[in-house]
Design an enzyme around this catalytic site. Structure first.
Site, mmCIF file in Angstrom:
data_model
loop_
_atom_site.group_PDB
_atom_site.id
_atom_site.type_symbol
_atom_site.label_atom_id
_atom_site.label_comp_id
_atom_site.label_asym_id
_atom_site.label_seq_id
_atom_site.Cartn_x
_atom_site.Cartn_y
_atom_site.Cartn_z
ATOM 1 N N ASP A 143 -3.222 -10.461 -2.762
ATOM 2 C CA ASP A 143 -4.718 -9.889 -2.369
ATOM 3 C C ASP A 143 -5.811 -10.290 -3.229
ATOM 4 O O ASP A 143 -6.221 -9.384 -4.007
ATOM 5 C CB ASP A 143 -4.404 -8.554 -2.035
ATOM 6 C CG ASP A 143 -3.210 -8.171 -1.069
ATOM 7 O OD1 ASP A 143 -2.928 -9.028 -0.358
ATOM 8 O OD2 ASP A 143 -2.818 -6.966 -1.135
ATOM 9 N N GLY A 196 2.527 -6.354 -3.848
ATOM 10 C CA GLY A 196 1.296 -6.719 -4.297
ATOM 11 C C GLY A 196 0.834 -6.695 -5.732
ATOM 12 O O GLY A 196 1.438 -7.745 -6.514
ATOM 13 N N ARG A 197 0.073 -5.754 -5.782
ATOM 14 C CA ARG A 197 -0.617 -5.427 -7.268
ATOM 15 C C ARG A 197 0.746 -5.630 -8.349
ATOM 16 O O ARG A 197 0.408 -6.222 -9.364
ATOM 17 C CB ARG A 197 -1.282 -4.246 -7.648
ATOM 18 C CG ARG A 197 -2.733 -4.276 -6.829
ATOM 19 C CD ARG A 197 -3.292 -2.946 -6.333
ATOM 20 N NE ARG A 197 -2.484 -2.398 -5.331
ATOM 21 C CZ ARG A 197 -3.004 -1.231 -4.675
ATOM 22 N NH1 ARG A 197 -3.865 -0.347 -5.510
ATOM 23 N NH2 ARG A 197 -2.115 -0.904 -3.932
ATOM 24 N N ASP A 251 -1.576 -11.176 7.022
ATOM 25 C CA ASP A 251 -1.316 -9.761 7.534
ATOM 26 C C ASP A 251 -2.871 -9.354 8.029
ATOM 27 O O ASP A 251 -3.733 -8.483 7.572
ATOM 28 C CB ASP A 251 -1.430 -9.027 6.042
ATOM 29 C CG ASP A 251 -0.838 -7.609 6.088
ATOM 30 O OD1 ASP A 251 -0.901 -7.109 7.508
ATOM 31 O OD2 ASP A 251 -0.960 -6.866 5.186
ATOM 32 N N LYS A 306 -3.310 -7.926 10.871
ATOM 33 C CA LYS A 306 -3.431 -6.485 11.346
ATOM 34 C C LYS A 306 -4.153 -6.515 12.799
ATOM 35 O O LYS A 306 -5.184 -5.630 12.686
ATOM 36 C CB LYS A 306 -3.715 -5.181 10.485
ATOM 37 C CG LYS A 306 -2.515 -5.026 9.461
ATOM 38 C CD LYS A 306 -2.918 -3.868 8.736
ATOM 39 C CE LYS A 306 -1.931 -3.513 7.547
ATOM 40 N NZ LYS A 306 -2.050 -4.497 6.505
ATOM 41 N N LYS A 329 1.943 -13.433 1.558
ATOM 42 C CA LYS A 329 1.433 -12.676 2.557
ATOM 43 C C LYS A 329 -0.092 -12.612 2.156
ATOM 44 O O LYS A 329 -0.248 -12.375 0.888
ATOM 45 C CB LYS A 329 1.846 -11.199 2.566
ATOM 46 C CG LYS A 329 1.405 -10.403 3.812
ATOM 47 C CD LYS A 329 1.887 -8.982 3.788
ATOM 48 C CE LYS A 329 1.255 -7.807 2.770
ATOM 49 N NZ LYS A 329 -0.199 -7.705 3.014
ATOM 50 N N THR A 358 -9.920 -10.315 22.895
ATOM 51 C CA THR A 358 -10.500 -10.554 21.503
ATOM 52 C C THR A 358 -9.557 -10.865 20.497
ATOM 53 O O THR A 358 -9.953 -11.614 19.832
ATOM 54 C CB THR A 358 -11.009 -9.055 21.300
ATOM 55 O OG1 THR A 358 -12.005 -8.519 22.236
ATOM 56 C CG2 THR A 358 -11.853 -9.108 19.815
ATOM 57 N N ASP A 389 -6.830 -5.099 18.757
ATOM 58 C CA ASP A 389 -7.944 -5.072 19.910
ATOM 59 C C ASP A 389 -7.450 -5.555 21.138
ATOM 60 O O ASP A 389 -6.337 -5.468 21.143
ATOM 61 C CB ASP A 389 -9.163 -6.009 19.534
ATOM 62 C CG ASP A 389 -10.440 -5.698 19.894
ATOM 63 O OD1 ASP A 389 -10.507 -5.199 20.928
ATOM 64 O OD2 ASP A 389 -11.415 -5.366 19.067
HETATM 65 P P1 BMP Z 1 0.053 -3.165 -3.152
HETATM 66 O O1 BMP Z 1 1.798 -3.621 -3.418
HETATM 67 O O2 BMP Z 1 -0.634 -3.871 -3.999
HETATM 68 O O3 BMP Z 1 -0.116 -1.888 -2.691
HETATM 69 O O4 BMP Z 1 0.091 -4.171 -1.728
HETATM 70 C C1 BMP Z 1 0.576 -3.743 -0.577
HETATM 71 C C2 BMP Z 1 -0.057 -4.916 0.402
HETATM 72 O O5 BMP Z 1 0.726 -4.532 1.941
HETATM 73 C C3 BMP Z 1 -1.369 -4.818 0.886
HETATM 74 O O6 BMP Z 1 -1.577 -6.215 1.313
HETATM 75 C C4 BMP Z 1 -1.609 -3.936 1.941
HETATM 76 O O7 BMP Z 1 -2.523 -4.414 2.824
HETATM 77 C C5 BMP Z 1 -0.426 -4.354 2.669
HETATM 78 N N1 BMP Z 1 0.248 -2.929 3.501
HETATM 79 C C6 BMP Z 1 0.313 -1.803 2.846
HETATM 80 O O8 BMP Z 1 0.427 -1.485 1.767
HETATM 81 N N2 BMP Z 1 1.065 -0.575 3.654
HETATM 82 C C7 BMP Z 1 1.376 -0.736 4.907
HETATM 83 O O9 BMP Z 1 1.522 0.017 5.619
HETATM 84 C C8 BMP Z 1 0.942 -2.034 5.428
HETATM 85 C C9 BMP Z 1 0.631 -3.266 4.837
HETATM 86 O O10 BMP Z 1 0.390 -4.308 5.319
#
Ligand code: BMP
Length: 456
Positions: A243, A426-427, A296, A298, A265, A305, A301
Site C-alpha cells: 500500500d 501490509g505495514r 484489492d 473492493k 496485493k 458500473t 456497485d
Molecule cells: P495492514 O497489514 O497494513 O493493516 O494492511 C492490510 C491490508 O488489507 C490493507 O490493504 C487493507 O485495505 C486490506 N484489508 C484489511 O485490512 N481488512 C479487511 O477486512 C479487508 C482488506 O482488504
C-alpha cells in the site's frame, strides 16, 4: 422453567449419577459415574432440559441443531421441537451403502449449526462431530453441554475458538447434592480430591482443515489452482499488501520480496504515477518471481458500473489483475460481470472494529460466493467452507491494532483459529526498515502455522 437445582434433583432421582468405584473408558478409577440417557425416558424432564439448554443459547444465532450421537440425540430433538430450529443428525458411522452420508437432514453449506453434547470429558466425541459437520460446509460457533466433567474438553474447544456453554460442572453437581443431603461430607471430599488429582485428559484431535494439495484438487478456477500451486512450490502463504504511493516503491518492493510471496496485493488508486509501462514492469517481475497480481479494488456497485470500473478507466484492471476483491452488497448479479479468467475474492467479513459484516451478512456473502463460478474465496476473519479459499488481512507480528480501527492477529492465531489459507500483510512488511527480512519472517511463520494446522 424450573431452577437448575430443581432440575438436577429431579434428574438425580432418575439415577443419572451414581457414586461408588467405577472404571472409566480411559482406565481411570472414578468415584462417580454419570449417564444422562435416563432423562430421555421422562418426557417432562427432557422438555425441561431442552428449555434450560436453549436458555444458555439465547444470545446465539444459529440455523440448525445437531446432537453428538447417541446420548445427546433426544436432547437435540427436544430443542429442535421447542425452538422450531431444524435438526440434522450426525451418524456414528457411515451406512456403507447408498449415499454413505455422515450427516442426515436438510441443510445448506454456510449455515450455522449449534452442537449439543450430554457429558464432556476430553472433548474427543465433540471434535469428531465438529469435523464431520464442518466438512459439509456448515459453520459451528456454539456448543451446548449438559455436564462438564472438568477434564480438559471445554478448555480444548475454547482454545480452538468455539463458545462452550455448559449447564453444570461436576463440581456444581456434587455441591448441590451435598447441600440437599444426598452426599455425605466424606463422599464430597472424596470426589473433590479425585477431581483435583485426575490428570487432564487431552483428546488426540485431528485437524479438519484440508491441505493445499487437497484444496487444489477441489478448485476448478485457474487462479485458485495457480495460487495454491505457488504456495506449495514456494512454501509460502504470504500475500504482501504493498500500500505505497509510487510505482517505483511497488516495483522495488516486488523485486525485493518477490521470492517469499504468492501474490502482491495492490490498491492501484493509491498510486500517484500509474502508467502502462509500470504494469508491464510489474507483470514481468511477477512472472520472473512467480507471484500473482491481486487488485484489492473492493468493487461495490451495480454490475454495469462495476464492469466499467473493471475494464475501463485509467487502470484497466481486467488487463492485468489475476485476482480482485469485490463486495457482495449489490447482490449476486453484480458479480457476474467479471471476466471468467479473473479470480474473485469476495469481502465476507472485515478486520476492522465495529464492522457491519455481522454473522448474517457473512452467511449471505458465503452463499453468494458459492454460487458464482469465478469466486475462489473470501476475505474473512473466521472459518469458511472448504470449497472457498480464506484470505485473512489484519496480520501483524508486532501490533494488535492501529489507531484507525484495524485489528491484527498473528499468523499462528489465524491458522489455528480460522484455518486460513493466505495471510495478507501490509505495514508489517512495507513499513519495516528491512522489508526482505520481515517478509521472510512472515513467510516462515505463516508456513509453520500452516504445517502445525495440518498436522494436529
Ligand atoms: P495492514 O497489514 O497494513 O493493516 O494492511 C492490510 C491490508 O488489507 C490493507 O490493504 C487493507 O485495505 C486490506 N484489508 C484489511 O485490512 N481488512 C479487511 O477486512 C479487508 C482488506 O482488504
Amino acid at each position: 422453567m424450573i431452577s437448575k437445582e430443581e432440575f438436577l434433583l429431579k434428574a438425580y432421582k432418575l439415577g443419572i449419577i451414581k457414586f461408588g468405584n467405577f472404571t472409566l473408558k480411559s482406565g481411570i478409577q472414578s468415584p462417580f459415574y454419570v449417564d444422562l440417557r435416563p432423562i430421555a425416558s421422562d418426557p417432562e424432564l427432557l422438555k425441561e432440559l431442552s428449555q434450560q439448554l436453549l436458555n444458555l443459547l439465547k444470545k446465539s444465532c444459529y440455523d440448525l441443531i445437531c446432537g453428538v450421537p447417541y446420548a445427546a440425540l433426544p436432547m437435540a430433538t427436544a430443542m429442535s421441537l421447542d425452538s422450531g430450529t431444524p435438526l440434522i443428525i450426525k451418524r456414528k458411522e457411515s451406512k456403507g451403502y447408498g449415499t454413505k452420508k455422515m450427516l442426515e437432514g436438510i441443510f445448506k453449506s454456510g449455515q450455522t449449526c449449534v452442537l449439543v453434547e450430554d457429558v464432556i470429558t476430553s472433548g474427543k466425541s465433540l471434535i469428531e462431530t465438529i469435523e464431520e459437520v464442518e466438512k459439509e460446509g456448515l459453520r459451528i460457533k456454539d456448543i451446548v453441554v449438559v455436564l462438564d466433567r472438568e477434564q480438559g474438553g471445554v478448555y480444548l474447544l475454547k482454545e480452538k475458538g468455539y463458545n462452550v456453554y455448559n449447564l453444570f460442572t461436576i463440581e456444581e453437581v456434587v455441591d448441590l447434592l451435598y447441600k440437599n443431603n444426598l452426599l455425605s461430607q466424606e463422599e464430597l471430599q472424596n470426589i473433590k480430591n479425585f477431581l483435583k488429582s485426575t490428570p487432564i485428559v487431552t483428546a488426540q484431535v485431528k485437524s479438519s482443515r484440508l491441505t493445499y494439495e487437497e484444496k487444489a484438487a477441489l478448485q476448478s478456477h485457474p487462479a485458485a489452482k495457480k495460487i495454491l500451486e505457488i504456495a506449495i512450490k514456494k512454501k509460502s502463504n504470504l500475500i504482501a499488501s504493498l500500500d505505497v504511493s509510487t510505482t517505483q516503491e511497488v516495483l522495488q518492493l516486488a523485486e525485493t520480496i518477490g521470492d517469499t510471496i504468492v501474490a502482491v496485493k495492490l490498491h492501484t488508486d493509491i498510486i500517484k504515477d500509474f502508467s502502462e509501462e509500470y504494469v508491464i514492469k510489474l507483470k514481468s517481475i511477477a512472472n520472473k518471481k512467480n507471484f500473482l497480481l491481486f487488485e484489492d479494488r473492493k468493487f461495490g456497485d451495480i454490475g454495469n458500473t462495476q464492469q466499467m470500473q473493471f475494464e475501463g478507466g485509467l487502470y484497466k484492471i481486467s488487463d492485468w489483475a489475476d485476482l480482485i476483491t469485490s463486495h457482495v452488497i449489490a447482490g449476486e448479479d453484480s458479480l457476474k460481470i467479471f471476466d471468467s479468467k479473473v479470480g474473485i475474492i469476495t469481502i465476507a467479513e472485515m478486520s476492522s472494529s465495529a464492522t457491519l459484516t455481522d454473522e448474517n451478512y457473512k452467511k449471505r456473502a458465503i452463499e453468494i460466493s458459492e454460487n458464482i463460478s469465478n469466486v475462489i474465496g473470501c476475505v474473512a476473519q473466521s472459518k469458511l467452507p472448504s470449497s472457498l479459499l480464506l484470505f485473512t488481512p489484519g496480520v501483524n507480528l508486532n501490533s494488535i491494532k492501529d489507531k484507525k480501527g484495524q485489528n491484527f492477529n498473528t499468523p499462528e492465531k489465524v491458522f489455528d483459529k480460522n484455518h486460513t489459507d493466505f495471510i495478507i500483510v501490509g505495514r508489517g512488511i512495507y513499513k519495516s526498515t528491512d522489508p526482505k527480512k520481515e517478509a521472510l519472517k512472515y513467510q516462515k511463520s505463516g508456513w509453520e502455522a500452516y504445517l502445525k494446522n495440518i498436522s494436529i
